[in-house]
Design a protein around this motif. Structure first.
Motif, mmCIF file in Angstrom:
data_model
loop_
_atom_site.group_PDB
_atom_site.id
_atom_site.type_symbol
_atom_site.label_atom_id
_atom_site.label_comp_id
_atom_site.label_asym_id
_atom_site.label_seq_id
_atom_site.Cartn_x
_atom_site.Cartn_y
_atom_site.Cartn_z
ATOM 1 N N SER A 13 0.827 -1.210 0.000
ATOM 2 C CA SER A 13 0.000 0.000 0.000
ATOM 3 C C SER A 13 0.856 1.254 0.000
ATOM 4 O O SER A 13 0.913 1.975 0.999
ATOM 5 C CB SER A 13 -0.925 -0.005 1.223
ATOM 6 O OG SER A 13 -1.690 -1.172 1.260
ATOM 7 N N PRO A 14 1.529 1.538 -1.094
ATOM 8 C CA PRO A 14 2.388 2.727 -1.110
ATOM 9 C C PRO A 14 1.581 4.023 -1.236
ATOM 10 O O PRO A 14 0.521 4.051 -1.858
ATOM 11 C CB PRO A 14 3.264 2.518 -2.347
ATOM 12 C CG PRO A 14 2.467 1.643 -3.228
ATOM 13 C CD PRO A 14 1.631 0.774 -2.329
ATOM 14 N N ILE A 15 2.105 5.066 -0.631
ATOM 15 C CA ILE A 15 1.561 6.414 -0.788
ATOM 16 C C ILE A 15 2.325 7.058 -1.940
ATOM 17 O O ILE A 15 3.542 7.215 -1.884
ATOM 18 C CB ILE A 15 1.714 7.227 0.506
ATOM 19 C CG1 ILE A 15 0.899 6.565 1.614
ATOM 20 C CG2 ILE A 15 1.283 8.663 0.292
ATOM 21 C CD1 ILE A 15 1.113 7.171 2.988
ATOM 22 N N LEU A 16 1.614 7.415 -2.999
ATOM 23 C CA LEU A 16 2.269 7.940 -4.190
ATOM 24 C C LEU A 16 2.466 9.446 -4.141
ATOM 25 O O LEU A 16 3.342 9.981 -4.812
ATOM 26 C CB LEU A 16 1.450 7.574 -5.431
ATOM 27 C CG LEU A 16 1.217 6.078 -5.647
ATOM 28 C CD1 LEU A 16 0.346 5.854 -6.864
ATOM 29 C CD2 LEU A 16 2.528 5.333 -5.762
ATOM 30 N N ASN A 61 0.642 13.389 -2.197
ATOM 31 C CA ASN A 61 -0.315 13.997 -1.293
ATOM 32 C C ASN A 61 -1.745 13.712 -1.786
ATOM 33 O O ASN A 61 -2.175 14.248 -2.786
ATOM 34 C CB ASN A 61 -0.057 15.508 -1.214
ATOM 35 C CG ASN A 61 -0.821 16.141 -0.086
ATOM 36 O OD1 ASN A 61 -1.349 15.459 0.791
ATOM 37 N ND2 ASN A 61 -0.884 17.461 -0.093
ATOM 38 N N THR A 84 -2.834 10.777 -2.879
ATOM 39 C CA THR A 84 -2.859 9.707 -3.872
ATOM 40 C C THR A 84 -2.194 8.459 -3.295
ATOM 41 O O THR A 84 -1.045 8.523 -2.858
ATOM 42 C CB THR A 84 -2.121 10.125 -5.156
ATOM 43 O OG1 THR A 84 -2.666 11.360 -5.622
ATOM 44 C CG2 THR A 84 -2.258 9.080 -6.231
ATOM 45 N N ARG A 85 -2.964 7.380 -3.298
ATOM 46 C CA ARG A 85 -2.448 6.117 -2.771
ATOM 47 C C ARG A 85 -2.672 5.007 -3.780
ATOM 48 O O ARG A 85 -3.466 5.124 -4.697
ATOM 49 C CB ARG A 85 -3.157 5.758 -1.459
ATOM 50 C CG ARG A 85 -2.938 6.763 -0.360
ATOM 51 C CD ARG A 85 -3.504 6.280 0.962
ATOM 52 N NE ARG A 85 -4.914 5.933 0.904
ATOM 53 C CZ ARG A 85 -5.902 6.700 1.323
ATOM 54 N NH1 ARG A 85 -5.638 7.883 1.823
ATOM 55 N NH2 ARG A 85 -7.155 6.296 1.254
ATOM 56 N N MET A 86 -1.985 3.909 -3.527
ATOM 57 C CA MET A 86 -2.117 2.745 -4.383
ATOM 58 C C MET A 86 -2.207 1.508 -3.507
ATOM 59 O O MET A 86 -1.602 1.457 -2.432
ATOM 60 C CB MET A 86 -0.895 2.631 -5.298
ATOM 61 C CG MET A 86 -0.928 1.483 -6.264
ATOM 62 S SD MET A 86 0.550 1.513 -7.298
ATOM 63 C CE MET A 86 1.192 -0.081 -6.930
ATOM 64 N N GLN A 87 -2.963 0.528 -3.949
ATOM 65 C CA GLN A 87 -3.054 -0.764 -3.257
ATOM 66 C C GLN A 87 -2.764 -1.837 -4.301
ATOM 67 O O GLN A 87 -3.388 -1.860 -5.372
ATOM 68 C CB GLN A 87 -4.455 -0.968 -2.684
ATOM 69 C CG GLN A 87 -4.673 -2.272 -1.973
ATOM 70 C CD GLN A 87 -4.137 -2.261 -0.560
ATOM 71 O OE1 GLN A 87 -4.110 -1.234 0.082
ATOM 72 N NE2 GLN A 87 -3.697 -3.400 -0.100
ATOM 73 N N ASN A 137 -6.099 5.325 -5.694
ATOM 74 C CA ASN A 137 -7.037 6.130 -4.905
ATOM 75 C C ASN A 137 -6.602 7.584 -5.021
ATOM 76 O O ASN A 137 -5.505 7.953 -4.610
ATOM 77 C CB ASN A 137 -6.992 5.655 -3.447
ATOM 78 C CG ASN A 137 -7.821 6.492 -2.515
ATOM 79 O OD1 ASN A 137 -8.223 7.608 -2.822
ATOM 80 N ND2 ASN A 137 -8.056 5.960 -1.333
ATOM 81 N N ASP A 194 -9.489 9.964 -1.969
ATOM 82 C CA ASP A 194 -10.633 9.236 -1.410
ATOM 83 C C ASP A 194 -11.939 9.588 -2.130
ATOM 84 O O ASP A 194 -13.021 9.435 -1.559
ATOM 85 C CB ASP A 194 -10.784 9.475 0.096
ATOM 86 C CG ASP A 194 -9.695 8.806 0.904
ATOM 87 O OD1 ASP A 194 -9.158 7.780 0.430
ATOM 88 O OD2 ASP A 194 -9.380 9.287 2.001
#
Length: 140
Positions: free
Chosen positions: A44-47, A49, A51-54, A82, A85
């Protein structure tokens, strides 16, 4: 951090020995279920501010895979992006077939759409059954 998961199914093997049920009187029993293990891992890296990825991958039936000529149907892979959200974009592989979906989330409503393929054939004559889904959720 990576997340690892394992599921032990039918620990010690499951045998069905009951001769009678509440509604049925039968001597026909389901076949014994052999113990099996499912394994999975996700990242689950945070890409950036907001924006995230799973990313997730799993394999079902590790111990019984040698008895199945079609091991690709045991493999699943997926990725989700993501954005704040509010917007979610999803893609993956389910039983060798592509899967994709999207979600838009607002304060009070959530809209989702997805498609995936299910294997309904055999290992020598594969057959895809394409499924489409939609969801509207009201939140309060």
């Amino acid at each position: 951090l990576p997340t690892l998961g394992a599921v032990l199914r039918d620990a010690g093997n499951t045998r069905y020995t009951l001769n009678q049920g509440y509604l049925y009187n039968t001597t026909v029993r389901p076949p014994d279920q052999i113990q099996d293990i499912d394994l999975g891992v996700s990242l689950s890296p945070i890409l950036g501010n907001g924006t995230r990825m799973q990313f997730a991958v799993d394999y079902r039936g590790l111990l019984t895979a040698s008895t199945d000529p079609d091991t690709l149907k045991r493999f699943h892979l997926g990725v989700e992006f993501n954005f704040g959200d509010m917007l979610f974009l999803r893609a993956g592989v389910n039983e060798r077939y592509w899967a994709a979906g999207a979600e838009v989330s607002f304060r009070d409503i959530q809209l989702q759409a997805a498609s995936y393929g299910e294997e309904t054939g055999t290992s020598t004559a594969t057959q895809e059954d394409r499924r489409y889904e939609g969801k509207i959720a009201f939140r309060f």
